[in-house]
Scaffold this active site. Structure first.
Site, short mmCIF file in Angstrom:
data_model
loop_
_atom_site.label_atom_id
_atom_site.label_comp_id
_atom_site.label_asym_id
_atom_site.label_seq_id
_atom_site.Cartn_x
_atom_site.Cartn_y
_atom_site.Cartn_z
N LYS A 32 0.63 -1.22 -0.06
CA LYS A 32 0.11 -0.22 -0.01
C LYS A 32 1.00 1.37 0.50
O LYS A 32 0.47 1.92 -0.64
CB LYS A 32 -0.61 0.17 1.51
N ARG A 103 -3.28 3.10 8.31
CA ARG A 103 -3.94 1.53 7.89
C ARG A 103 -2.42 1.05 8.58
O ARG A 103 -1.72 1.31 7.89
CB ARG A 103 -4.81 1.40 6.42
N GLY A 112 -8.36 -7.14 4.32
CA GLY A 112 -9.10 -7.72 5.86
C GLY A 112 -8.32 -8.29 6.99
O GLY A 112 -9.30 -8.41 8.14
N MET A 114 -5.84 -7.21 8.64
CA MET A 114 -4.96 -5.86 9.82
C MET A 114 -6.19 -4.97 10.46
O MET A 114 -7.55 -5.06 9.35
CB MET A 114 -3.96 -5.73 9.42
N ARG A 376 -3.51 -1.76 -5.91
CA ARG A 376 -2.80 -2.85 -6.03
C ARG A 376 -3.18 -3.60 -7.45
O ARG A 376 -4.04 -3.57 -7.83
CB ARG A 376 -2.95 -3.29 -4.05
N HIS A 490 -1.11 -40.91 2.92
CA HIS A 490 -1.03 -41.33 2.18
C HIS A 490 -2.82 -41.05 1.10
O HIS A 490 -2.87 -41.06 0.28
CB HIS A 490 -1.39 -42.77 3.14
N ARG A 652 8.95 -47.85 -11.12
CA ARG A 652 9.85 -49.00 -10.04
C ARG A 652 9.35 -49.95 -8.91
O ARG A 652 8.01 -50.01 -9.61
CB ARG A 652 9.01 -47.47 -8.96
N SER A 798 16.31 -40.94 -9.78
CA SER A 798 14.76 -40.27 -9.69
C SER A 798 15.22 -40.19 -8.23
O SER A 798 15.26 -40.40 -7.28
CB SER A 798 14.21 -41.18 -9.74
N GLY A 800 13.91 -38.93 -5.09
CA GLY A 800 12.63 -40.10 -4.38
C GLY A 800 12.04 -38.88 -2.74
O GLY A 800 13.02 -39.49 -1.68
N ASN A 802 9.99 -37.81 -0.64
CA ASN A 802 9.65 -37.87 0.75
C ASN A 802 10.30 -38.86 0.99
O ASN A 802 9.98 -38.27 2.41
CB ASN A 802 7.83 -38.64 0.02
N CYS A 865 10.64 -37.65 -8.57
CA CYS A 865 9.23 -37.77 -8.57
C CYS A 865 8.62 -37.86 -7.46
O CYS A 865 7.79 -38.23 -6.99
CB CYS A 865 9.38 -39.41 -9.38
N TYR A 885 14.25 -33.54 -15.47
CA TYR A 885 13.18 -33.56 -15.28
C TYR A 885 12.21 -33.18 -13.40
O TYR A 885 13.30 -33.95 -12.70
CB TYR A 885 12.02 -34.77 -16.15
#
Length: 907
Positions: A32, A103, A112, A114, A376, A490, A652, A798, A800, A802, A865, A885
């Site tokens: 702002k 403000r 909205g 603050m 804005r 999962h 896999r 690759s 993994g 996770n 992946c 990739y």
């Protein structure tokens, strides 16, 4: 306090076509403040004022109120004098008073979230002077009433006692309206407004024990501190978490001369957009109110009118209002004040051209003079975002790269899933809130068990948590709801892969499987009851909500073409079925980065053969069961390879521990014992034998293939035979066989030997060959550390991420939900590392593994992946690291394509 702290500039002025700052200073002045400075510089009429920087908010949080007020006192006092000079008024003067607004303004728009205080500087004496000066007693007392109400709420903490109570000031006003037999604020008499001022002050004294401050400077310091405090209000914290904004950004404070829309019928206030924020249509639009202040437009107490004649006519049509009545009672600003409208129209064009993006503006008309209070870059829907970017490009306002950078990748999600009808949502009752795990809209009847997911035509599978055994039920259900689990549980991972709406981790739900009930906040829902899930917000809604199918516009395809033009990195998909592969390909996937073979075994006709293989005591018995699975597995691969014709497909090999495939309920164990003609005891013993203390680190991945080489043999045969079968049909398959959970070169070598010898055998049997690669998934830290050794044999890597994240942090993904929210709240972690790749730790392993691998094989193909493959910040990291990739769930492919292009453009 060091010298730098005392001497640096903390307050930046703007107004009268000059400014200390500009639009490039958003981090320091907030969005702002930076835009007010910029508008002042380009000649837009902005009420003069000043901005206290975001750095002061940080100092306030570190040093406290007294120290910060001492630091800014001198600069603020001089800046108020500057406003007085420009406006020809004086702060605190009873005859010619300057009133100001205070403000918030963070570096990003947080609508909205603050606090704001208007009309600051009024007291019992100043209000009389204001009435005399303006010759408008009603306006003066209305402004004073509003000021006490806002200041009481924001600064003095006059909030409702409980969620059942209404705002204390609104209660006083409602009582007076009832007594007077009126409905609108505008119907109060001058005496009513005076009475409200007295009653408001009395309520503040009773509630807080404090008198309402009469000294304008005391009022100003109180409001500035309140804005700083609002940065850490519950709603602001929640909004930051929702959008991933860091807590240390802080907010700026904007102090501005007040201009008044409530001075009578030649005054007003409004909000407008240079284009339609919902559809992206290139039409100027917005709403305004005559004789009102800014908060009236957004508060919804009075019905605002449309700014343009076109907008007004469209509104009347929807509201079924006759044209004569519309023109008389609800005229547009264009009709009511044509000169003001023309001036506003010129400013909106000028601002959009200047910022080269759709603008969201606020304005006030004071006694026939137009002031712009804010501009804005406007918030917009995913559909509007795409249309606006392409339209601005075609209009020549921006270039191709800038068009791509206008796209917020995650918002593309909105275009790819069924969505609730916004009209229906307005009437909906939200019963609980969970995590928006997988976007979309789902309405169905509650079922608690996966094998009953087809009990009704449309079902919501409602579970405490899901397991791989629930896969078929998850696929059949319209939506998935879980009480436990996070964004990478999962349920969440599988749902996103399916493009299925999912709300996870709704902790307030109490699910009783025996009674088949779902209890929330004392309300009980039963099997067969209708509920709806909003996968984009995490809302769980009572009953049915109408959905509409998204329409993919021509602009969407154009944005995707641009993304491919600039991206250096390819985007593949994680797909386990031909259907998933086809969806991903239609979204532009350039191959498959992960096909999880275990998901193919959970279908009803296959799980029996799988369990027979597990329960077999001999190699011969296992091989016999695997013989039954071979044609099914081969058929699956044929479907996937065909869907991805000519593109690489990474398969896999079996990864999860075998205990996930065996039945754990007594009834199912009995059925299996009867089917296999063995004792129930034998089944129970095998299940117990397979149980592990820590299955994630147990007998899974390549360890399974090494202890049961016949599994690797069967899977390799299925892959190679499927590719050869397609070759006979003239279809090119490009399989890449991936060995999971490798930690040493020796593990990889053992599996590679089986794969290559099996492939060789099949080639000899068929007297034909195909090209294929053998690589590995890098998901154990040791594999990343010894990647140069593994690369001697592996043809691709690759990551993994996770499991790599689990093992690097030592967090169990399924249990981390118990402490990760607290970690994020306490600032121990800034984001959930399962959602956004941890570049500092896990990222180092990815970089190291890539460098070490390519030190042995310079052209080694490297991808990712994990769930991170579709997360924009993680995609950008993968681009910088030089990966070939990323791979993500089908419905995140467009997101990753745009993120990959943006990463290349930013570089």
């Amino acid at each position: 306090m060091d010298k730098l702290q005392k001497t640096k500039t903390r307050v930046y002025r703007f107004g009268n076509k000059t400014a200390d700052g500009n639009s490039s200073m958003k981090n320091l002045l907030g969005g702002k403040g930076a835009n007010l400075a910029e508008m002042s510089l380009i000649g837009i009429p902005v009420p003069p004022g000043f901005t206290i920087t975001t750095e002061v908010c940080t100092e306030y949080n570190e040093l406290g109120k007294e120290a910060v007020l001492k630091l800014i006192k001198n600069e603020v006092e001089k800046s108020v004098e500057n406003i007085e000079t420009i406006m020809g008024t004086q702060f605190g003067n009873t005859e010619n008073p300057l009133l100001i607004s205070v403000r918030s303004g963070a570096r990003v728009s947080m609508p909205g979230m603050m606090d704001t205080v208007l009309n600051l500087g009024l007291n019992d004496d100043v209000v009389i002077g204001l009435a005399k000066k303006t010759n408008n007693e009603r306006f003066a007392w209305d402004s004073y009433r509003r000021f006490i109400q806002m200041y009481g709420d924001v600064v003095l903490g006059m909030k409702p006692e409980s969620k059942d109570d209404i705002d204390p000031f609104e209660e006083i006003m409602d009582n007076l309206k009832h007594k007077r037999g009126i409905k609108l604020d505008t119907e109060f008499t001058i005496q009513d407004l005076k009475d409200l001022v007295y009653d408001f002050k009395d309520a503040i004294k009773k509630k807080t024990g404090l008198n309402f401050p009469t000294n304008p400077w005391e009022q100003l310091w109180g409001a500035i501190i309140a804005v700083f405090n609002s940065w850490n209000s519950d709603r602001a914290i929640y909004y930051r978490k929702m959008n991933g904004y860091p807590a240390d950004w802080g907010t700026a404070v904007n102090v501005q001369a007040m201009v008044y829309g409530n001075m009578g019928n030649n005054s007003g206030t409004g909000v407008c957009f240079t284009r339609d924020a919902a559809t992206g249509e290139n039409v100027f639009n917005g709403e305004y109110l005559i004789n009102a202040q800014g908060e009236d437009v957004v508060a919804g107490v009075r019905t605002p009118q449309q700014i343009t004649l076109l907008g007004s006519k469209r509104w009347a049509e929807l509201a079924k209002i006759d044209e004569t009545i519309r023109a008389e009672k609800y005229p547009s600003l264009e009709e009511l004040m044509p000169e003001i409208f023309n001036e506003l129209n010129e400013y909106q064009k000028k601002l959009e051209n200047h910022y080269r993006d759709m603008q969201d503006m606020e304005f006030t008309i004071q006694d026939g003079k137009l002031w712009i209070l804010q501009t804005r870059n406007g918030k917009r829907t995913g559909a509007a975002m795409v249309k606006i970017a392409m339209d601005l490009l075609k209009e020549g306002l921006i270039n191709e790269k800038e068009a791509l950078l206008l796209i917020e990748p995650n918002k593309l999600d909105e275009l790819l899933h069924p969505v609730f009808d916004p009209k229906a949502l307005k009437k909906a009752t939200v019963i609980a809130q969970g995590l928006p795990a997988s976007p979309g809209a789902a309405t169905g009847q509650i079922v608690f068990f996966a094998d009953e997911a087809n009990k009704y035509k449309n079902t919501i599978l409602t579970r405490i948590e899901t397991s791989p055994e629930d896969l078929e039920g998850m696929n059949l259900a319209k939506g998935i709801l879980t009480a436990r689990g996070g964004m990478t549980s999962h349920a969440a991972v599988v749902a996103r892969g399916m493009g299925k709406c999912c709300v996870s981790g709704a902790g307030s739900l109490k699910i009783n499987y025996k009674k088949r009930t779902l209890t929330v906040d004392g309300r009980e829902f039963h099997e067969g009851d209708w509920i709806s899930l909003n996968g984009s917000t995490g809302n769980i809604i009572e009953g049915k909500v109408a959905t509409i199918n998204p329409t993919l516009s021509g602009e969407f395809a154009e944005i995707m073409e641009l993304a491919d033009k600039y991206a250096a990195m390819k985007v593949r998909t994680n797909a386990d079925t031909p259907k998933d592969a086809q969806i991903a390909r239609s979204f532009g996937a350039q191959g498959i980065g992960l096909t999880r073979t275990e998901h193919m075994f959970f279908e009803v006709d296959r799980i029996k053969a799988m369990r027979e293989m597990i329960l077999a005591d001999t190699v011969k018995g296992r091989k016999q069961a695997l013989e039954d699975l071979l044609p099914m597995q081969r058929s699956d691969f044929e479907g996937i390879f065909e869907a991805m014709e000519g593109l690489p497909v990474t398969v896999r090999l079996l990864d999860p521990p075998l205990h996930e495939f065996v039945p754990h309920q007594l009834a199912t164990q009995k059925d299996l014992a009867e089917e296999m003609h063995i004792s129930l005891e034998a089944v129970k013993n095998k299940v117990a034998e397979l149980e592990e203390f820590n299955p994630m680190l147990g007998h899974r991945g390549c360890r399974l293939g090494i202890t049961y080489p016949e599994i690797t043999e069967m899977q390799t045969r299925a892959i190679i035979e499927a590719a050869l079968n397609l070759k006979e049909k003239g279809i090119v398959a490009k399989p890449e066989i991936m060995v999971p959970l490798v930690g040493t070169l020796q593990e990889f070598s053992a599996q590679e030997k089986i794969i290559r010898s099996t492939a060789k055998k099949v080639f000899e049997e068929r007297n034909d060959t195909i090209e294929f690669l053998v690589g590995t998934m890098i998901e154990i830290p040791r594999a990343a550390l010894t990647a140069d050794l593994i690369a001697e044999k592996a043809e691709f890597f690759s990551f993994g991420t996770n499991d790599l994240t689990q093992m690097t942090f030592g967090y169990s993904r399924d249990d981390a939900g118990k402490f990760l929210p607290i970690y994020i709240e306490e600032g121990i972690l800034s984001v959930d590392p399962f959602e956004v790749l941890d570049q500092e730790g896990v990222g180092q392993l990815v970089e190291m593994g890539t460098k070490k691998g390519r030190s042995v094989k310079p052209k080694l193909k490297v991808g990712i992946c994990g769930e991170h493959g579709g997360e924009p910040k993680s995609v950008e990291f993968c681009h910088r690291t030089g990966l070939n990739y990323v791979s993500c769930s089908p419905y995140r492919v467009p997101i990753a394509r745009v993120a990959a292009a943006q990463a290349a453009i930013k570089e």
